[in-house]
Motif scaffolding. Sequence first.
Motif, PDB file in Angstrom:
ATOM      1  N   CYS A   1      -1.201   1.603  -8.408  1.00  0.00           N
ATOM      2  CA  CYS A   1      -1.874   0.410  -8.609  1.00  0.00           C
ATOM      3  C   CYS A   1      -3.537   0.501  -8.207  1.00  0.00           C
ATOM      4  N   SER A   2      -3.891   1.463  -7.234  1.00  0.00           N
ATOM      5  CA  SER A   2      -5.082   1.723  -7.085  1.00  0.00           C
ATOM      6  C   SER A   2      -5.664   2.029  -8.328  1.00  0.00           C
TER       7      SER A   2
ATOM      8  N   HIS B   1      -6.267  -9.691  -5.046  1.00  0.00           N
ATOM      9  CA  HIS B   1      -4.765  -8.948  -5.158  1.00  0.00           C
ATOM     10  C   HIS B   1      -3.900  -9.704  -4.519  1.00  0.00           C
TER      11      HIS B   1
ATOM     12  N   TYR C   1      -5.190  -9.257  -9.759  1.00  0.00           N
ATOM     13  CA  TYR C   1      -4.421  -8.040  -9.855  1.00  0.00           C
ATOM     14  C   TYR C   1      -3.123  -8.602  -9.057  1.00  0.00           C
TER      15      TYR C   1
ATOM     16  N   ARG D   1      -1.134  -7.692 -14.280  1.00  0.00           N
ATOM     17  CA  ARG D   1       0.195  -7.319 -13.242  1.00  0.00           C
ATOM     18  C   ARG D   1       1.072  -6.406 -14.040  1.00  0.00           C
ATOM     19  N   ASN D   2       1.004  -5.207 -13.062  1.00  0.00           N
ATOM     20  CA  ASN D   2       1.605  -3.980 -13.670  1.00  0.00           C
ATOM     21  C   ASN D   2       2.763  -3.962 -14.084  1.00  0.00           C
TER      22      ASN D   2
ATOM     23  N   GLU E   1      -2.709   1.317  -0.514  1.00  0.00           N
ATOM     24  CA  GLU E   1      -3.745   0.970  -1.855  1.00  0.00           C
ATOM     25  C   GLU E   1      -4.982   0.904  -1.313  1.00  0.00           C
TER      26      GLU E   1
ATOM     27  N   SER F   1      -5.461  -0.969 -11.104  1.00  0.00           N
ATOM     28  CA  SER F   1      -6.447  -2.124 -11.141  1.00  0.00           C
ATOM     29  C   SER F   1      -7.922  -1.628 -11.314  1.00  0.00           C
TER      30      SER F   1
ATOM     31  N   CYS G   1       1.002  -6.958  -8.046  1.00  0.00           N
ATOM     32  CA  CYS G   1       2.122  -6.095  -8.093  1.00  0.00           C
ATOM     33  C   CYS G   1       3.174  -6.645  -8.721  1.00  0.00           C
TER      34      CYS G   1
ATOM     35  N   ALA H   1     -10.287  -5.013  -3.513  1.00  0.00           N
ATOM     36  CA  ALA H   1      -9.899  -6.537  -3.568  1.00  0.00           C
ATOM     37  C   ALA H   1     -10.675  -7.383  -2.511  1.00  0.00           C
TER      38      ALA H   1
END
Length: 462
Positions: free
Chosen positions: A214-215, A229, A31, A70-71, A243, A218, A33, A255
């Motif tokens: 993101c928490s 991560h 994952y 990837r967010n 996170e 993921s 960011c 992670a």
Amino acid sequence: MTTLPVLTLFDTLRRGKTPLEVLRPNHVGLYVCGMTVYDFCHLGHARVMVTFDTVVRYLRERGYEVTYVRNITDIDDKIIRRALERGESIQSLTARFIDAMHEDEAALLCQRPDQEPRATEHVGAMQTLIGELINRGHAYAAANGDVYYAVRSFPEYGRLSGKSIDELTSGARVDIGEDKRDPLDFALWKAAKPGEPSWASPWGEGRPGWHIECSAMSADALGCAFDIHGGGADLQFPHHENEIAQSQGAGCAFAHYWMHNGFVRINDEKMSKSLNNFFTVRELLPRYSGEVLRFFILSSHYRSPLNYAEEALEQAKAGLTRLYTALRGMPARKIVAELGSEWRERFHAAMSDDFHTPAALAVLFDLAREINRLRDEGSEVAAPLATLLRELAGVLGLLGQEAEDFLRGNATDARWIEERIAARAAARQARDFAGADEIRQELTAAGVILEDGPGGTTWRRE
């Protein structure tokens, strides 16, 4: 068959290199960011894209199945402000910059992530996570409609960044309008403000804070525990620290490893809009191809500072030209295993040592030099080694073009150039050396470099 060395990576949390031990057999969940889409991608974004694209390529080269997530942050204070400034909807603004991000990504020869979750599509999951944190005593709803994470409820807060709570407290403050119990606490949910987008929630209309997304995303994409991560060093604190507090506070292992790429500097100064040294990818692409930019990024180890300077870009272009020149005129040939084993072993040794791309590039240059030597000797071994060079470079996302296309800059005036080269050859044959020199100067002025050799004259772009 080359025996692959143990793959090690530098884990920010452990403060050192450690062997990669995956949670599921032969699978890596990664994952990273991603971008907040309110403007065009800059060099810092490009470094994140290229770094983790290369990590994924090498993991897959080693036989791992990789799920790369990837967010996209498509709701945020900066996005709201930019949309208001430009008088357009948030949806229109973010859609435009998501498209631009994908264009830049393609120009940098990056493969798209397997999943690109968007924050606005996971608000329900964020609310569920916030509710769990409240139930576990790690979060509280304030009187103003915000929900905050209680930092002191999580004793390990600061472990990733190496900061202590006491150290953080000395610089903490409460902004106007906030209703925190402690200056260190951060927002998980923000009460709705006039003119801002909002969602219904158990705590009233509002929108999520930045860190919670993101928490939630993921966990949705990779589960409650995943392997790696990643992100830029600027996110280590407070974003990644928050996170960890959120996910582990809700009972998730989160992670196993943390990877952070280094900062980008411009002429040895911090990249900053205020210093007027801020470059977007699309500002650079008219002068340098995406492959040159990618080579430039890979020429520094991902954890080291990356210093942008015109000289560095020119060196990257020259380096890539040397590699493509070794491939020029080389037919595709089957790789001879016993001849290629040395180069493969060196390449894998470099990449297995925390994805050391500068050392891997050094192997490619040595291989190119050997190809040139063998070609000059008329050896048939040059062609299969050229095939190996292209294969190893492909693991780094390089040398995917035909050599002539790169060296000639995909020229649209190739016919005119060839005609002028023929005219120069005729002038030299007629011993009109002054006329031949004039044609060379004409081509030089057009950005064309001539290279005379035993087989005739070849050309390339500057």
